[in-house]
Structures are given as C-alpha cells and as structure tokens.
Design a protein around this motif. Sequence first.
Motif, PDB file in Angstrom:
ATOM      1  N   ALA A 273       2.428  -8.473  -4.813  1.00  0.00           N
ATOM      2  CA  ALA A 273       1.507  -7.511  -4.205  1.00  0.00           C
ATOM      3  C   ALA A 273       1.866  -6.065  -4.525  1.00  0.00           C
ATOM      4  O   ALA A 273       0.976  -5.226  -4.676  1.00  0.00           O
ATOM      5  CB  ALA A 273       1.456  -7.714  -2.687  1.00  0.00           C
ATOM      6  N   VAL A 274       3.158  -5.752  -4.623  1.00  0.00           N
ATOM      7  CA  VAL A 274       3.578  -4.365  -4.820  1.00  0.00           C
ATOM      8  C   VAL A 274       2.979  -3.746  -6.083  1.00  0.00           C
ATOM      9  O   VAL A 274       2.483  -2.607  -6.045  1.00  0.00           O
ATOM     10  CB  VAL A 274       5.121  -4.256  -4.808  1.00  0.00           C
ATOM     11  N   PRO A 275       2.986  -4.426  -7.246  1.00  0.00           N
ATOM     12  CA  PRO A 275       2.376  -3.804  -8.432  1.00  0.00           C
ATOM     13  C   PRO A 275       0.889  -3.504  -8.276  1.00  0.00           C
ATOM     14  O   PRO A 275       0.365  -2.603  -8.940  1.00  0.00           O
ATOM     15  CB  PRO A 275       2.606  -4.851  -9.538  1.00  0.00           C
ATOM     16  N   ALA A 276       0.208  -4.245  -7.393  1.00  0.00           N
ATOM     17  CA  ALA A 276      -1.219  -4.014  -7.155  1.00  0.00           C
ATOM     18  C   ALA A 276      -1.440  -2.839  -6.207  1.00  0.00           C
ATOM     19  O   ALA A 276      -2.564  -2.342  -6.084  1.00  0.00           O
ATOM     20  CB  ALA A 276      -1.875  -5.267  -6.583  1.00  0.00           C
ATOM     21  N   GLY A 277      -0.394  -2.401  -5.504  1.00  0.00           N
ATOM     22  CA  GLY A 277      -0.525  -1.302  -4.550  1.00  0.00           C
ATOM     23  C   GLY A 277      -1.342  -1.662  -3.333  1.00  0.00           C
ATOM     24  O   GLY A 277      -1.840  -0.779  -2.626  1.00  0.00           O
TER      25      GLY A 277
ATOM     26  N   ASP B 183       0.837  -1.204   0.000  1.00  0.00           N
ATOM     27  CA  ASP B 183       0.000   0.000   0.000  1.00  0.00           C
ATOM     28  C   ASP B 183       0.869   1.250   0.000  1.00  0.00           C
ATOM     29  O   ASP B 183       0.598   2.214  -0.730  1.00  0.00           O
ATOM     30  CB  ASP B 183      -0.913   0.017   1.234  1.00  0.00           C
ATOM     31  N   VAL B 184       1.925   1.250   0.833  1.00  0.00           N
ATOM     32  CA  VAL B 184       2.776   2.424   0.927  1.00  0.00           C
ATOM     33  C   VAL B 184       3.564   2.609  -0.369  1.00  0.00           C
ATOM     34  O   VAL B 184       3.830   3.738  -0.783  1.00  0.00           O
ATOM     35  CB  VAL B 184       3.707   2.331   2.152  1.00  0.00           C
ATOM     36  N   GLU B 185       3.918   1.521  -1.034  1.00  0.00           N
ATOM     37  CA  GLU B 185       4.515   1.635  -2.364  1.00  0.00           C
ATOM     38  C   GLU B 185       3.538   2.307  -3.322  1.00  0.00           C
ATOM     39  O   GLU B 185       3.920   3.124  -4.159  1.00  0.00           O
ATOM     40  CB  GLU B 185       4.915   0.264  -2.901  1.00  0.00           C
ATOM     41  N   GLY B 186       2.254   1.960  -3.189  1.00  0.00           N
ATOM     42  CA  GLY B 186       1.236   2.617  -4.007  1.00  0.00           C
ATOM     43  C   GLY B 186       1.130   4.101  -3.704  1.00  0.00           C
ATOM     44  O   GLY B 186       0.991   4.925  -4.623  1.00  0.00           O
ATOM     45  N   PHE B 187       1.205   4.466  -2.422  1.00  0.00           N
ATOM     46  CA  PHE B 187       1.167   5.883  -2.045  1.00  0.00           C
ATOM     47  C   PHE B 187       2.409   6.614  -2.558  1.00  0.00           C
ATOM     48  O   PHE B 187       2.343   7.795  -2.922  1.00  0.00           O
ATOM     49  CB  PHE B 187       1.059   6.029  -0.531  1.00  0.00           C
ATOM     50  N   ARG B 188       3.543   5.901  -2.600  1.00  0.00           N
ATOM     51  CA  ARG B 188       4.754   6.512  -3.152  1.00  0.00           C
ATOM     52  C   ARG B 188       4.548   6.845  -4.632  1.00  0.00           C
ATOM     53  O   ARG B 188       4.969   7.908  -5.105  1.00  0.00           O
ATOM     54  CB  ARG B 188       5.952   5.574  -2.977  1.00  0.00           C
ATOM     55  N   GLU B 189       3.888   5.955  -5.342  1.00  0.00           N
ATOM     56  CA  GLU B 189       3.599   6.209  -6.753  1.00  0.00           C
ATOM     57  C   GLU B 189       2.652   7.398  -6.917  1.00  0.00           C
ATOM     58  O   GLU B 189       2.783   8.190  -7.856  1.00  0.00           O
ATOM     59  CB  GLU B 189       2.997   4.959  -7.401  1.00  0.00           C
ATOM     60  N   VAL B 190       1.687   7.527  -6.009  1.00  0.00           N
ATOM     61  CA  VAL B 190       0.796   8.690  -6.033  1.00  0.00           C
ATOM     62  C   VAL B 190       1.602   9.968  -5.862  1.00  0.00           C
ATOM     63  O   VAL B 190       1.403  10.962  -6.572  1.00  0.00           O
ATOM     64  CB  VAL B 190      -0.284   8.578  -4.927  1.00  0.00           C
ATOM     65  N   LEU B 191       2.523   9.947  -4.916  1.00  0.00           N
ATOM     66  CA  LEU B 191       3.347  11.124  -4.663  1.00  0.00           C
ATOM     67  C   LEU B 191       4.212  11.464  -5.874  1.00  0.00           C
ATOM     68  O   LEU B 191       4.352  12.636  -6.248  1.00  0.00           O
ATOM     69  CB  LEU B 191       4.220  10.882  -3.428  1.00  0.00           C
ATOM     70  N   VAL B 192       4.762  10.449  -6.525  1.00  0.00           N
ATOM     71  CA  VAL B 192       5.577  10.683  -7.725  1.00  0.00           C
ATOM     72  C   VAL B 192       4.752  11.304  -8.831  1.00  0.00           C
ATOM     73  O   VAL B 192       5.125  12.329  -9.422  1.00  0.00           O
ATOM     74  CB  VAL B 192       6.225   9.364  -8.206  1.00  0.00           C
ATOM     75  N   SER B 193       3.606  10.694  -9.135  1.00  0.00           N
ATOM     76  CA  SER B 193       2.803  11.150 -10.276  1.00  0.00           C
ATOM     77  C   SER B 193       2.118  12.485 -10.019  1.00  0.00           C
ATOM     78  O   SER B 193       1.920  13.282 -10.942  1.00  0.00           O
ATOM     79  CB  SER B 193       1.756  10.094 -10.632  1.00  0.00           C
TER      80      SER B 193
END
Length: 263
Positions: free
Chosen positions: A210-214, A6-16
């Motif tokens: 799991a990481v690619p699914a966020g 989930d936090v990897e997904g939030f990191r992607e949100v922050l990047v984009s």
Amino acid sequence: MPELPDVEGFREVLVSCAKGRTIRRVEVRDTGVLHDVSTQRLRDALEGRRFTEPERRGKWLLAHTGGPTLLLHFGMTGRLLCARPDDAVDTHDRVLFALSGDRQLRYRDQRKLQGLWLAHDDADIARLLGRQGPDALAVSRADFEDALSARRGHVKTTLTDQSVLAGLGNLLADEILWRAGLRPSIRAADLTEAERWRLYTHMRRTLRSAVPAGRVPPRDSWLTGHRDDPDPLCPRCGTHLRRCRLAGRGTVWCPRCQPDTMA
C-alpha cells in the motif's frame, strides 16, 4: 480517512515540494486547524527557515526545519498538496506555506478534525506523540505479539488503537484481518501464537504493497476494492461480505474466509 500509506504519500509531497526550500510566508486562512499555537507564533517560528527531511510517525507527519518542527495530523479528510502561488485556492485550503522557488505547500482539510501543532524541541514532540504505540511499519514481531497478547478487546479495535500500534485505520485493519483469515470480533488475547504470526506477516505485506500507492488501494483483488459495492462479494471466494460496527467503526469481513473460531 488518511492512514499510514496516505501519510507516507504526504511525506513524499513534502519532500518533492518543500525540502530545502525557504518558508517565505505562512498564511493561515482558518485558525480552527491550529492547536496550541497562534497564527503569529506559527509565522514567527517558521518564516525564514527551511524545511529539512520530514518524518512520519504513525499517522503524524513531522515537518522538520532544523529548529521548530511542524506536526501535521490529517484526521478524516486532511491532505497535503503542492501548488503554485497563482493556482486557485480551494475553499478547504486552511494553511498555505509560500516557499522559495515559486512553490506553495497547502494543508487542505474539509472537516477540520485534527490539524497543525508546533514543537520547539524533542521534548515537545515526545509530549505530543508520547502515547503512541510502535509504528506499524517498523514494529518487531516480538513487540507486536506483546502488544496484542496484553489486550482484552477485539482484534480489530486493538489494531486501530494508536496507543497499541500507530498508523493503522479502519480500511487497513479490515484488509489485514481478511488476508490473515481472522474475524474482526475475535479477542486479541485469544489469538494463538500461529495466528499472531500470520497477522503480523499479512500486516507487513499489506503495508509494503500500500505504501508505494500512497493510499489503501481499492484493487479488485483486495477487500477494500469491494467493501463499498452495493452488494459486496469476497474477491477470494465470492461469498457475500458481512457488515457490522465495532467500537463505532464500520467493519467488513467474509464469513467464509474469516470463520468464527469460537463456533
């Protein structure tokens, strides 16, 4: 509860949403999510700066700016979202970051169990994260085995102890143990070398999926896809799943796929 994927997904949100954009204004709608920093100090430190490449460490997200670093922890219900300034504000949007380019980054959290910290330098970051163990996605096999062999508690409790291994939570621990065929109540120190290797291998495979699914995906072939069913069955063998509590956490396992090795 947000875990490593989930936090990897939030990191992607922050990047984009925010990377390279100037922080025009910080609006704190609820000071209950601020830790060791006031609204004014947060605004003074961040307004006018640009978000650079963010970093995840365990369940923490580090939003770097080339100066102070904003550290976010999402507790049980936290999220990071990208919005437009004129989008309706949710009741649980606690902190809003107005950015250049008509973007807005929002920290949303219903229960407010964690929140935001501000680190002025690497020493501040080390102070806040110094008690964390190695990251579950990056830990070496040798360090993983050393961490487990030194612990006397249950293997489930050990996996979710952030001072031992950073990033794993309740869902991931149950999923990994089910895949490895290990009962959650086994003592970590009692695992054989082969069992520790099997656990490490399945941890890495589970995280990489799991990481690619966020998130920890509730797939039909996963334990997490059935743990909340009214009468959950093991997706591998069809046996009725068992439930218990370990260290206060709801735990699910399959008595057939995860036999009691002490029996």
